[in-house]
Design an enzyme around this catalytic site. Sequence first.
Site, PDB file in Angstrom:
ATOM      1  N   ARG A  35      43.572  58.832  36.250  1.00  0.00           N
ATOM      2  CA  ARG A  35      42.135  59.133  36.302  1.00  0.00           C
ATOM      3  C   ARG A  35      41.879  60.634  36.448  1.00  0.00           C
ATOM      4  O   ARG A  35      40.883  61.138  35.945  1.00  0.00           O
ATOM      5  CB  ARG A  35      41.482  58.369  37.448  1.00  0.00           C
ATOM      6  CG  ARG A  35      41.305  56.912  37.095  1.00  0.00           C
ATOM      7  CD  ARG A  35      40.647  56.145  38.201  1.00  0.00           C
ATOM      8  NE  ARG A  35      40.087  54.915  37.666  1.00  0.00           N
ATOM      9  CZ  ARG A  35      39.741  53.869  38.404  1.00  0.00           C
ATOM     10  NH1 ARG A  35      39.888  53.914  39.711  1.00  0.00           N
ATOM     11  NH2 ARG A  35      39.229  52.802  37.838  1.00  0.00           N
ATOM     12  N   LYS A 200      40.383  36.859  39.026  1.00  0.00           N
ATOM     13  CA  LYS A 200      39.001  36.437  39.299  1.00  0.00           C
ATOM     14  C   LYS A 200      38.250  35.944  38.070  1.00  0.00           C
ATOM     15  O   LYS A 200      37.758  36.734  37.280  1.00  0.00           O
ATOM     16  CB  LYS A 200      38.240  37.595  39.951  1.00  0.00           C
ATOM     17  CG  LYS A 200      38.780  37.941  41.329  1.00  0.00           C
ATOM     18  CD  LYS A 200      38.184  39.226  41.846  1.00  0.00           C
ATOM     19  CE  LYS A 200      39.229  40.271  42.118  1.00  0.00           C
ATOM     20  NZ  LYS A 200      39.216  41.476  41.394  1.00  0.00           N
ATOM     21  N   GLY A 353      41.696  49.405  35.397  1.00  0.00           N
ATOM     22  CA  GLY A 353      42.132  48.712  36.607  1.00  0.00           C
ATOM     23  C   GLY A 353      43.587  48.301  36.598  1.00  0.00           C
ATOM     24  O   GLY A 353      44.479  49.106  36.330  1.00  0.00           O
ATOM     25  N   GLY A 377      35.916  47.593  35.596  1.00  0.00           N
ATOM     26  CA  GLY A 377      34.616  46.936  35.764  1.00  0.00           C
ATOM     27  C   GLY A 377      33.598  47.451  34.755  1.00  0.00           C
ATOM     28  O   GLY A 377      32.870  46.662  34.132  1.00  0.00           O
TER      29      GLY A 377
END
Length: 398
Positions: A35, A200, A353, A377
């Site tokens: 990042r 998830k 992620g 996200g």
Amino acid sequence: MKSIEDLGDLTGKRVLIRCDFNVPLEGETITDDGRIRAALPTLTALRQAGAKIIVMAHLGRPKGQVNPKYSLAPVAKRLGELIGAEVKLATDVVGPSAAETVAELGAGDIALLENVRYEPGEESKDETERQALAAKYAALADVFVSDGFGVVHRKQASVYDVAKLLPSAAGYLVAKEVEILKRLTIDPARPYVVVLGGAKVADKLAVIENLLKTADTLIIGGGMAYTFLKSQGYEVGQSILDPDKVEAVKGYVQTAAAMGKKLLLPTDTIVAKEFDNDSPQRVVPSDQIPADHQGLDIGPSSAEAFAAEIKGAKTIFWNGPMGVFEMPNFARGTLAVAKALAETDGYSVIGGGDSAAAVRQLGFADDQFGHISTGGGASLEYLEGKELPGLAVLEENN
Ligand code: AMP
């Protein structure tokens, strides 16, 4: 969206920039600086333009409280090494140290404010509180550049509210990420294959609905696959399961079939009794998971089938590992998918992620893929077709 060039001559101007430097740390060691590297093109261009650069970023979840555990000190150090110049770290976010550090900046210098999430106003749901903090950010600078793609889906003071107070533009990273994701939503080269994994299901349901419209093939692996398998009437033993989503998932499987889309689920599964790297493992057909075992990775036949589909695709988007890749004994499925993505002639996009961390942890280089997004996200919400506040504000603003 305006670009940095639209902001005009930046010589001597104070440029406030939001970056996403939420990097994984072990103690004070950054284990993946992807990042920080992704922010370099914009920061270098601003330095060359002679701007005085003030960087805002967050790390972890200090939840509005000063907590040295979440200090950006390791980030300041690493950024300085990568950019080849000292990066001064203010000891506060908008207090005296921030003001002093900014006042001392020369043309081309970079300062980093402390973790914006030390401030309760940063993530506040109360607009007035956020705006009050944003006004303090804005007072430090002349213009604002939004370059933290990983946070553009957040309505937060340093992402959204501050952009309303200063002339604002998208940095090169945000512009590039948006351009690539747009390619996936508007007329992608076909076949377009989407691979979803991770744990998830709830987070990914909306994206599945939207992707069924654009993608040709949907591949489901990882922990979320068990909710799909359950929806097909299979027993999944002790595997991770979202019982509330079984019905919704069943509906997606039916929709996919009605739309003539291919939906691939793992036909075999690697199971173990314990959630432990050393727990003895075996491969079973996905409809024969023993009641006292849990699925921790896709099996070899599934890995082969998924890889073949990826290699035959012209566009691929991947989000979420195929198994518990953090444990080496359950990383083979994720490795197979990553390898296929690296080898395919199609254009591959990895959606941030855990998937980005997985490919790097498994030893792949970034340039083996078409694009590795810095925002998991944010990229999923973009593909869901949602409006991302941090992007919308750049479109409507001055
Ligand atoms: P997500 O944040 O939803 O992308 O989930 C990522 C996490 O899913 C990783 O930490 C994986 O270890 C985990 N995961 C993947 N497959 C499984 C599985 N079969 N059982 C439990 N966790 C899994």
